[in-house]
Write a protein that holds these residues in place. Structure first.
Motif, PDB file in Angstrom:
ATOM      1  N   GLU A 149      -2.257   9.463  -9.641  1.00 20.51           N
ATOM      2  CA  GLU A 149      -3.705   9.655  -9.579  1.00 20.51           C
ATOM      3  C   GLU A 149      -4.204   9.892 -10.996  1.00 20.51           C
ATOM      4  O   GLU A 149      -3.955  10.949 -11.594  1.00 20.51           O
ATOM      5  CB  GLU A 149      -4.048  10.843  -8.680  1.00 20.51           C
ATOM      6  N   LYS A 169       0.831  -1.204   0.000  1.00 21.11           N
ATOM      7  CA  LYS A 169       0.000   0.000   0.000  1.00 21.11           C
ATOM      8  C   LYS A 169       0.867   1.256   0.000  1.00 21.11           C
ATOM      9  O   LYS A 169       0.592   2.214  -0.739  1.00 21.11           O
ATOM     10  CB  LYS A 169      -0.925  -0.015   1.225  1.00 21.11           C
ATOM     11  N   SER A 177       2.406   1.741  -3.368  1.00 21.12           N
ATOM     12  CA  SER A 177       1.396   2.242  -4.299  1.00 21.12           C
ATOM     13  C   SER A 177       1.145   3.731  -4.093  1.00 21.12           C
ATOM     14  O   SER A 177       1.083   4.504  -5.062  1.00 21.12           O
ATOM     15  CB  SER A 177       0.093   1.453  -4.122  1.00 21.12           C
ATOM     16  N   GLU A 178       1.012   4.146  -2.839  1.00 25.62           N
ATOM     17  CA  GLU A 178       0.768   5.553  -2.557  1.00 25.62           C
ATOM     18  C   GLU A 178       1.953   6.421  -2.968  1.00 25.62           C
ATOM     19  O   GLU A 178       1.776   7.572  -3.382  1.00 25.62           O
ATOM     20  CB  GLU A 178       0.478   5.747  -1.064  1.00 25.62           C
ATOM     21  N   ASN A 179       3.159   5.861  -2.874  1.00 20.48           N
ATOM     22  CA  ASN A 179       4.350   6.633  -3.209  1.00 20.48           C
ATOM     23  C   ASN A 179       4.565   6.743  -4.714  1.00 20.48           C
ATOM     24  O   ASN A 179       5.000   7.791  -5.202  1.00 20.48           O
ATOM     25  CB  ASN A 179       5.577   5.986  -2.567  1.00 20.48           C
TER      26      ASN A 179
END
Length: 294
Positions: A259, A250, A253-255
């Protein structure tokens, strides 16, 4: 400062090149769904990504170690169960032989079966997982028991330690001496040998051997209980590593993930700006003689 036509043209070309780079960046993000495609795009994101992926690689290695730990422990528990069953059968035979209804020949027949069960226990203690003997400590290349020689119990009892979490090592083997060694320098094989000699010679009371068999059975049970406790801890660590793996993925993925809604908006805006720049640039370039000769 005097602004010339060449200065206007050079500025326009430089701005158009920057606009193309911006369009290329957003198109790469749209195609790869990642914020960056090379470290120079954003060094901070790249450095964080390397650190997060290192953490994930460690977790995956610990999970691989747990797989090996499960194999060792499950094989050891199965082997101890077989030893327990063999001892139970030996006890049944000893009880049968101790009754007054069995003569010398019957006891010799019982001794033959006890001898085979003794050898079966030795075979079980020599269990291998892959190419490693699991009941010989860290000396996994040599069999722990040799009934034909002088090595009746394992000589190496060192714990086999595996890294199962950061800073955590857990022994995954069973100390064979804990259930093979008896009192007064005797062991399970010498005591079973004494029982066999007694049965063959029909020379004495067998009740003491029942106590001996119960003694070794209780030692096997204790070894299985200790192994079970460590197995439960392995399962807890496995569950924790699974949670850590999810969290690590996670964070990665966020790093790194882009978007997509923001990327599409940025790409659309960049395209509109680029078209406007092209339109403005067409007015900056002065007509030449060729334009009038068309």
């Amino acid at each position: 400062m005097r602004v010339t036509q060449s200065m206007l043209t050079n500025n326009m070309m430089r701005n158009l090149s920057t606009s193309y780079e911006r369009l290329g960046k957003y198109q790469d993000q749209l195609n790869t769904q990642k914020k960056i495609t090379k470290p120079s795009d954003d060094p901070v994101v790249a450095i964080k990504g390397m650190r997060y992926r290192t953490d994930l690689a460690e977790i995956e290695q610990y999970q691989d170690n747990l797989t090996e730990a499960y194999t060792w422990m499950e094989s050891s528990d199965d082997a101890l169960d077989k030893v327990s069953q063999a001892l139970l059968r030996i006890k049944e035979l000893t009880v049968q032989a101790s009754t007054g209804s069995n003569g010398a020949e019957e006891k010799k027949s019982i001794a033959i079966e006890v001898e085979q069960l003794k050898r079966h226990i030795a075979t079980v203690v020599n269990t291998k997982v892959g190419n490693k003997y699991i009941f010989h400590g860290t000396n996994t290349t040599e069999p722990p028991v040799n009934l034909e020689g002088s090595q009746l119990i394992p000589t190496s009892t060192n714990a086999v330690l595996l890294d199962v979490s950061k800073g955590v090592k857990l022994d995954v083997n069973v100390d064979p001496v804990s259930f093979l060694q008896g009192n007064n320098s005797k062991n399970i094989f010498t005591e079973l040998g004494d029982l066999i000699n007694n049965l063959n010679s029909d020379s004495g009371d067998l009740d003491e051997y029942l106590s001996t068999i119960d003694f070794y059975s209780s030692k096997v049970t204790a070894a299985r209980a200790d192994l079970g406790a460590r197995y439960n801890r392995i399962e807890l660590i496995d569950d924790r590593l699974g949670s850590q793996e999810v969290i690590a993925n996670k964070i990665i993925s966020e790093n790194e993930d882009a978007e997509m809604e923001e990327v599409i908006i940025n790409l659309t805006t960049a395209e509109a700006v680029h078209r406007a720049a092209l339109s403005a640039g067409s007015r900056i370039i002065q007509p030449t003689l060729l334009d009038f000769l068309r």
